[in-house]
Design a protein around this motif. Structure first.
Motif, PDB file in Angstrom:
ATOM      1  N   GLY A 132       0.816  -1.209   0.000  1.00  0.00           N
ATOM      2  CA  GLY A 132       0.000   0.000   0.000  1.00  0.00           C
ATOM      3  C   GLY A 132       0.845   1.252   0.000  1.00  0.00           C
ATOM      4  N   ALA A 133       1.942   1.216   0.767  1.00  0.00           N
ATOM      5  CA  ALA A 133       2.838   2.378   0.811  1.00  0.00           C
ATOM      6  C   ALA A 133       3.509   2.597  -0.534  1.00  0.00           C
ATOM      7  N   ALA A 134       3.904   1.499  -1.194  1.00  0.00           N
ATOM      8  CA  ALA A 134       4.569   1.629  -2.492  1.00  0.00           C
ATOM      9  C   ALA A 134       3.634   2.250  -3.524  1.00  0.00           C
ATOM     10  N   ARG A 135       2.391   1.803  -3.552  1.00  0.00           N
ATOM     11  CA  ARG A 135       1.435   2.374  -4.494  1.00  0.00           C
ATOM     12  C   ARG A 135       1.196   3.859  -4.193  1.00  0.00           C
ATOM     13  N   SER A 206      -5.358  11.906  -2.534  1.00  0.00           N
ATOM     14  CA  SER A 206      -6.216  12.386  -1.452  1.00  0.00           C
ATOM     15  C   SER A 206      -6.809  11.236  -0.644  1.00  0.00           C
ATOM     16  N   ARG A 207      -6.941  10.064  -1.268  1.00  0.00           N
ATOM     17  CA  ARG A 207      -7.517   8.917  -0.569  1.00  0.00           C
ATOM     18  C   ARG A 207      -6.478   8.086   0.167  1.00  0.00           C
ATOM     19  N   THR A 208      -5.204   8.227  -0.196  1.00  0.00           N
ATOM     20  CA  THR A 208      -4.205   7.282   0.313  1.00  0.00           C
ATOM     21  C   THR A 208      -3.040   7.912   1.065  1.00  0.00           C
ATOM     22  N   TYR A 209      -2.727   9.160   0.772  1.00  0.00           N
ATOM     23  CA  TYR A 209      -1.476   9.736   1.273  1.00  0.00           C
ATOM     24  C   TYR A 209      -1.762  10.747   2.377  1.00  0.00           C
ATOM     25  N   PRO A 210      -1.089  10.671   3.547  1.00  0.00           N
ATOM     26  CA  PRO A 210       0.024   9.773   3.869  1.00  0.00           C
ATOM     27  C   PRO A 210      -0.359   8.552   4.696  1.00  0.00           C
ATOM     28  N   ALA A 212      -1.523   5.740   4.080  1.00  0.00           N
ATOM     29  CA  ALA A 212      -1.130   4.438   3.545  1.00  0.00           C
ATOM     30  C   ALA A 212       0.295   4.062   3.947  1.00  0.00           C
ATOM     31  N   LEU A 213       1.057   5.030   4.443  1.00  0.00           N
ATOM     32  CA  LEU A 213       2.426   4.745   4.877  1.00  0.00           C
ATOM     33  C   LEU A 213       2.471   4.146   6.266  1.00  0.00           C
ATOM     34  N   ASP A 214       1.365   4.194   6.994  1.00  0.00           N
ATOM     35  CA  ASP A 214       1.337   3.625   8.336  1.00  0.00           C
ATOM     36  C   ASP A 214       1.595   2.119   8.253  1.00  0.00           C
ATOM     37  N   GLY A 215       2.517   1.663   9.071  1.00  0.00           N
ATOM     38  CA  GLY A 215       2.851   0.249   9.079  1.00  0.00           C
ATOM     39  C   GLY A 215       3.904  -0.144   8.064  1.00  0.00           C
ATOM     40  N   GLU A 216       4.404   0.827   7.303  1.00  0.00           N
ATOM     41  CA  GLU A 216       5.434   0.527   6.307  1.00  0.00           C
ATOM     42  C   GLU A 216       6.650  -0.076   6.995  1.00  0.00           C
ATOM     43  N   HIS A 217       7.142  -1.164   6.449  1.00  0.00           N
ATOM     44  CA  HIS A 217       8.242  -1.891   7.082  1.00  0.00           C
ATOM     45  C   HIS A 217       9.566  -1.160   6.845  1.00  0.00           C
ATOM     46  N   LEU A 218      10.278  -0.912   7.920  1.00  0.00           N
ATOM     47  CA  LEU A 218      11.580  -0.250   7.830  1.00  0.00           C
ATOM     48  C   LEU A 218      12.641  -1.158   8.443  1.00  0.00           C
ATOM     49  N   PRO A 219      13.325  -1.942   7.639  1.00  0.00           N
ATOM     50  CA  PRO A 219      14.354  -2.817   8.197  1.00  0.00           C
ATOM     51  C   PRO A 219      15.511  -2.002   8.756  1.00  0.00           C
ATOM     52  N   PRO A 220      16.178  -2.503   9.794  1.00  0.00           N
ATOM     53  CA  PRO A 220      17.318  -1.757  10.346  1.00  0.00           C
ATOM     54  C   PRO A 220      18.432  -1.649   9.314  1.00  0.00           C
ATOM     55  N   PRO A 221      19.148  -0.537   9.306  1.00  0.00           N
ATOM     56  CA  PRO A 221      20.219  -0.373   8.318  1.00  0.00           C
ATOM     57  C   PRO A 221      21.363  -1.336   8.574  1.00  0.00           C
ATOM     58  N   PRO A 222      22.011  -1.844   7.526  1.00  0.00           N
ATOM     59  CA  PRO A 222      23.188  -2.687   7.715  1.00  0.00           C
ATOM     60  C   PRO A 222      24.240  -1.950   8.537  1.00  0.00           C
ATOM     61  N   ALA A 223      24.888  -2.676   9.433  1.00  0.00           N
ATOM     62  CA  ALA A 223      25.771  -2.040  10.411  1.00  0.00           C
ATOM     63  C   ALA A 223      26.882  -1.230   9.764  1.00  0.00           C
ATOM     64  N   PHE A 472       8.346   4.396  12.313  1.00  0.00           N
ATOM     65  CA  PHE A 472       7.860   5.694  12.735  1.00  0.00           C
ATOM     66  C   PHE A 472       7.034   6.259  11.590  1.00  0.00           C
ATOM     67  N   HIS A 473       5.859   6.762  11.890  1.00  0.00           N
ATOM     68  CA  HIS A 473       4.941   7.136  10.824  1.00  0.00           C
ATOM     69  C   HIS A 473       4.469   8.575  10.904  1.00  0.00           C
ATOM     70  N   GLN A 474       4.904   9.304  11.900  1.00  0.00           N
ATOM     71  CA  GLN A 474       4.486  10.691  11.983  1.00  0.00           C
ATOM     72  C   GLN A 474       5.427  11.552  11.146  1.00  0.00           C
ATOM     73  N   ASP A 475       4.886  12.616  10.629  1.00  0.00           N
ATOM     74  CA  ASP A 475       5.684  13.632   9.929  1.00  0.00           C
ATOM     75  C   ASP A 475       6.442  13.061   8.738  1.00  0.00           C
ATOM     76  N   ARG A 476       5.838  12.102   8.046  1.00  0.00           N
ATOM     77  CA  ARG A 476       6.545  11.522   6.923  1.00  0.00           C
ATOM     78  C   ARG A 476       6.224  12.202   5.613  1.00  0.00           C
ATOM     79  N   THR A 477       5.250  13.072   5.612  1.00  0.00           N
ATOM     80  CA  THR A 477       4.906  13.732   4.371  1.00  0.00           C
ATOM     81  C   THR A 477       5.969  14.738   3.997  1.00  0.00           C
ATOM     82  N   LEU A 478       6.046  15.009   2.714  1.00  0.00           N
ATOM     83  CA  LEU A 478       6.984  16.024   2.256  1.00  0.00           C
ATOM     84  C   LEU A 478       6.568  17.368   2.822  1.00  0.00           C
ATOM     85  N   SER A 479       7.538  18.150   3.261  1.00  0.00           N
ATOM     86  CA  SER A 479       7.228  19.474   3.778  1.00  0.00           C
ATOM     87  C   SER A 479       6.690  20.338   2.655  1.00  0.00           C
TER      88      SER A 479
END
Length: 492
Positions: A132-135, A206-210, A212-223, A472-479
């Protein structure tokens, strides 16, 4: 796309969103025909990526997937006819592509290549959220980009109409530079069709953003990703500027170093707030030194950017481009929560801040030598830029310096080069200014290196806070974009 590109599909989509924002912010500086020519490739790449995304199958969140697919089919059809109707016409005609739009198209094509082309009716909640986030990100990118193209075409149309209105007053319709009426109509039609595309994409946004980004998987960065990216960038910058010095390679290097300086500030500030380095040291010495380093890198980057057209980076060394993209992605993965700087707690939860501080410290040291390498490359005869831009910059510098600097009798560039806007060698007044700036960057970077040499890590310590799981899903929209390019509200 380089085989060294390690970015994930999510990173490629985010990079495309940010590039679309750049298009919007610079919409008043880019040629409309150039934008429209490249826009078709963006939409085609977006459609291919949309088709490559796996089908979510039956799920409460995706009870009616057909309308979404129908919308993308509409967008692709609109774009296809717009591109076909422009082929063989005088406007937009043939020519160079827009580098930023081409970058978006390349990112989306790369993302398509990374996906497994198969449907799955059984998906975990994490995969559903990512889909959903990708779309949502994909159509949001098209929405922002379409608005940037629309703003550019609207500006160009107003300019053409103003010229014809002035000619009508003075009865000068035979002036050779006056835009013809058929070209005005062509621009007007294209503007209106892009506006319709924008509104249709906006109805989905208007129906999806932002949300739809809730729950988007964020894997930890490689060390070790950031350290490896910075080391590879340092080696490639030296190699590219030594083997193939060019204005394009110098511009990309200065832009990337500006980003490294800015991102290093974010990470070291976080390390100070998290107690990994001495807060007093950061506040009194390191922070101000990094502020100055970022400022001079920014100034040098702007000066080179003045000399080159928007699509110039298409001619940069592909290996240098790949190294710059990986460095940007590695920094953003650690230092940013999507499009905003991450908090100290978020950064400390993602990476070993002590090791990250060492990587940043090494990048500060290497920036000193890169500044000197840029200065040496600037003196090479292979470094050229479009004659008209060089002439304009030379005249500007001469006006600033006044009579203390004599202009050459033969002009800053040759008449033939200026007429054809051919690549020309840097006039001495322009080269001297760039060399002075490179020396200032080297001196300022040396001060920052001296301040960073005093960094002392302390015992591991994490500021109090709620444990983080990498989502983290708050404040993810473009400024909000600047006033000149504000997006209209999506159609609801």
């Amino acid at each position: 796309m380089s085989g060294n590109d390690r970015r994930s599909v999510g990173e490629l989509l985010l990079d495309s969103e940010l590039a679309a924002r750049d298009v919007l912010m610079d919409a008043y500086e880019v040629d409309g025909a150039t934008m429209l020519r490249t826009w078709g490739e963006v939409v085609e790449s977006a459609g291919d990526l949309w088709d490559s995304l796996p089908s979510p199958g039956p799920s409460p969140e995706f009870a009616s997937p057909a309308p979404e697919d129908s919308l993308m089919a509409q967008l692709k059809a609109m774009n296809g006819h717009l591109m076909r109707s422009g082929r063989g016409q005088q406007w937009p005609g043939a020519g160079e592509p827009d580098e930023r739009l081409l970058r978006i198209a390349e990112n989306l094509t790369r993302a398509s290549d990374l996906l497994t082309l198969r449907d799955s009716n059984v998906m975990s909640p994490e995969v559903r959220a990512d889909l959903g986030a990708a779309r949502a990100r994909l159509v949001h990118t098209l929405y922002i980009g379409a608005h940037g193209v629309h703003v550019t075409l609207n500006r160009e149309l107003r300019n053409m109409q103003s010229q014809r209105a002035a000619a009508r007053v003075h009865n000068q319709f035979t002036h050779p530079e006056l835009p013809r009426e058929d070209l005005v109509r062509a621009v007007s039609r294209s503007r209106d069709r892009v506006a319709a595309f924008e509104q249709l994409a906006g109805s989905y946004v208007s129906r999806t953003y932002p949300h739809a980004l809730d729950g988007e998987h964020l894997p930890p960065p490689p060390a070790d990703r950031l350290r490896q990216a910075l080391a590879a960038w340092d080696v490639q910058a030296h190699r590219s500027l030594s083997r193939s010095p060019s204005a394009e390679n110098i511009l990309l290097t200065s832009q990337t170093q500006m980003m490294i300086a800015q991102s290093g500030q974010v990470l070291l500030r976080a390390a100070s707030q998290a107690g990994r380095i001495d807060p007093d040291l950061y506040a009194s010495r390191l922070g101000p030194a990094l502020d100055n380093a970022h400022a001079v890198w920014s100034s040098l980057s702007r000066s080179w950017n003045q000399l080159l057209p928007p699509q110039a980076l298409l001619k940069a060394d592909p290996s240098l481009v790949a190294a710059a993209k990986e460095t940007s992605a590695a920094y953003r993965e650690v230092a940013y929560d999507r499009t905003r700087p991450a908090s100290a707690i978020e950064i400390a939860d993602r990476v070993d801040l002590s090791a990250t501080v060492q990587a940043v410290q090494q990048s500060i040291s290497s920036s000193v030598d890169i500044a000197h390498v840029i200065g040496h490359a600037t003196t090479q005869p292979d470094v050229t830029a479009p004659a008209r831009r060089l002439n304009a910059r030379a005249q500007q510098l001469h006006a600033e310096r006044g009579e203390s600097f004599d202009a050459p009798h033969e002009g800053w560039v040759s008449a033939s080069d200026h007429l054809n806007n051919a690549p020309a060698a840097l006039p001495h007044i322009v080269r001297d200014d760039l060399l002075t700036q490179a020396d200032e960057v080297a001196a300022t970077a040396t001060v920052a290196m001296s301040a960073a040499s005093s960094l002392e890590t302390i015992l591991p310590f994490s500021p109090a806070g709620t444990p983080r799981n990498g989502r983290f899903h708050q404040d993810r929209t473009l400024s909000p974009a600047p006033e000149t390019g504000d997006l209209p509200p999506p159609v609801r």
